[in-house]
Write an enzyme that holds these catalytic residues in place. Structure first.
Site, PDB file in Angstrom:
ATOM      1  N   HIS A 158       7.722  30.112  34.067  1.00  0.00           N
ATOM      2  CA  HIS A 158       6.413  30.216  33.263  1.00  0.00           C
ATOM      3  C   HIS A 158       5.717  31.392  33.158  1.00  0.00           C
ATOM      4  O   HIS A 158       4.569  31.533  32.783  1.00  0.00           O
ATOM      5  CB  HIS A 158       5.521  29.022  34.154  1.00  0.00           C
ATOM      6  CG  HIS A 158       5.839  27.800  34.285  1.00  0.00           C
ATOM      7  ND1 HIS A 158       6.487  27.105  33.128  1.00  0.00           N
ATOM      8  CD2 HIS A 158       6.064  26.918  35.272  1.00  0.00           C
ATOM      9  CE1 HIS A 158       6.534  25.818  33.364  1.00  0.00           C
ATOM     10  NE2 HIS A 158       6.346  25.781  34.801  1.00  0.00           N
ATOM     11  N   ASP A 193      14.498  22.347  33.855  1.00  0.00           N
ATOM     12  CA  ASP A 193      13.446  22.103  34.447  1.00  0.00           C
ATOM     13  C   ASP A 193      12.538  21.065  33.907  1.00  0.00           C
ATOM     14  O   ASP A 193      12.563  21.055  32.643  1.00  0.00           O
ATOM     15  CB  ASP A 193      12.663  23.379  34.714  1.00  0.00           C
ATOM     16  CG  ASP A 193      11.580  23.302  35.639  1.00  0.00           C
ATOM     17  OD1 ASP A 193      11.882  23.730  37.149  1.00  0.00           O
ATOM     18  OD2 ASP A 193      10.352  22.647  35.395  1.00  0.00           O
ATOM     19  N   HIS A 195       9.580  20.914  33.411  1.00  0.00           N
ATOM     20  CA  HIS A 195       8.416  21.667  33.017  1.00  0.00           C
ATOM     21  C   HIS A 195       8.959  22.513  31.601  1.00  0.00           C
ATOM     22  O   HIS A 195      10.131  23.085  31.876  1.00  0.00           O
ATOM     23  CB  HIS A 195       7.415  22.440  33.663  1.00  0.00           C
ATOM     24  CG  HIS A 195       6.870  21.534  34.792  1.00  0.00           C
ATOM     25  ND1 HIS A 195       7.466  21.483  35.990  1.00  0.00           N
ATOM     26  CD2 HIS A 195       5.914  20.847  34.779  1.00  0.00           C
ATOM     27  CE1 HIS A 195       6.622  20.960  36.702  1.00  0.00           C
ATOM     28  NE2 HIS A 195       5.570  20.215  36.073  1.00  0.00           N
TER      29      HIS A 195
HETATM   30 ZN    ZN Z   1       8.913  22.699  36.908  1.00  0.00          ZN
END
Ligand code: ZN
Length: 340
Positions: A158, A193, A195
């Site tokens: 991220h 993942d 996300h």
């Molecule tokens: Zn994640």
């Protein structure tokens, strides 16, 4: 399989974050490391400490002002009267085209996407060693290993070139891919993942030499909300070199493996010379985030399927949060992958 990890990675110990506005204990706990180490050892991996690789491989994907911010913001923050013990932003620019703020509070808002990545006095060193584990795994693969595993913690996918977010500070998968680029003309990053790998997508969005592919829970009602949609395909020279495969909430093994096949088609067409797997284990049915429903045998099949592509592979740890099966899921993936 060679596994890289340094003790310093465990020192970062974020206390809180806001979830739907409510303060909650931060789930990116140092204890994750113990579970993951045990999981890697159960798969027959040998744990090695990476070297100090300096800022070079990290500065290859992050801006100088961001790295300076990460290194010094905690000390600067302590000088603010009444400031919190950890650096946490409370104001953000509406658009990033404006002036670069001079103050610690302004820069925290500029360089931090959310409240999930508090910075303490230990964060910088933990993030550096996490990135160096990724560099060392990439170098092991460049030296001839078929695969290597970087037990990266804190995670990285991220983190953008100049923004932390979602428990991430330095984008370890991007660092690994950029390191591999010293030898490989084309590198693919496959992010499994739960996300969307928004930071990784952001770093390579305009580049045709690094293909970014991400499978994740549909961001329509899930972090990171602002990206991860199927119509994000790259820009400029990078147009067509980003593929997002958002999956319906609670999708299980069959849906995940079918999406993986779509990812493989794109990766094969790209013909990369090396692969980075951004390995989140939070797609697990029992993960506290509860976004997808991949099972433990599912992780083994995912590992097996990725190994069949036959590319030199750097496996970089991303998410996966505390639950009884966290270590077992890593063992399942690595055993499925087949790298002793
Ligand atoms: Zn994640």
């Amino acid at each position: 399989m060679k596994t890289f990890y340094a003790e310093e990675q465990k020192r970062h110990d974020p206390k809180a974050f806001l979830s739907s506005g409510a303060p909650q204990p931060n789930p990116e706990k140092p204890e994750r490391v113990e579970r993951l180490l045990a999981g890697a050892q159960a798969a027959g991996c040998t744990i090695e400490r990476p070297m100090d690789h300096g800022l070079g491989p990290i500065a290859a994907v992050h801006t100088p002002e961001y790295l300076d911010f990460l290194e010094h913001i905690f000390t600067r923050w302590q000088r603010i009267e009444g400031a919190s013990a950890e650096v946490i932003p409370n104001i953000h620019p509406i658009a990033r085209g404006g002036s670069y703020p001079a103050s610690a509070v302004g820069q925290a808002g500029y360089h931090m996407a959310d409240t999930a990545c508090p910075i303490s006095g230990e964060t910088w060193q933990s993030a550096l060693w996490s990135a160096w584990s990724a560099v060392e795994a990439a170098e092991a693969v460049m030296a001839g290993a078929q695969a290597a595993y970087a037990l990266c913690r804190p995670p990285g996918h991220h983190a953008f070139a100049d923004v932390a977010g979602g428990f991430c500070f330095i984008n370890n998968s991007a660092v690994a891919a950029q390191t591999l680029r010293r030898q490989a003309a084309r590198v693919a990053i496959l992010d499994v993942d739960l996300h969307h790998g928004n930071g990784t997508q952001g770093i390579f969005y305009a580049r045709p030499d690094v293909l970014t592919v991400s499978l994740h829970a549909d961001p329509v009602r899930f972090y990171p909300f602002f990206s991860g949609y199927a119509d994000e395909r790259g820009e400029g020279a990078g147009l067509g070199f980003n593929l997002n495969l958002p999956l319906q909430r609670k999708s299980g093994d069959a849906v995940f493996l079918a999406a993986l096949d779509v990812a493989f088609q794109r990766i094969r067409a790209f013909a990369p010379e090396a692969l980075v797997v951004a390995l989140g284990l939070d797609a697990f049915e029992g993960d506290p985030f509860g976004g997808l429903s991949v099972t433990k045998p599912g992780f083994s099949r995912i590992g097996e399927a990725i190994a069949r592509i036959g590319l030199p592979t750097v496996i970089v740890q991303e998410g996966g949060y505390l639950c009884d099966e966290l270590g077992d899921n890593l063992t399942a993936f690595l055993t499925g992958f087949g790298g002793k």
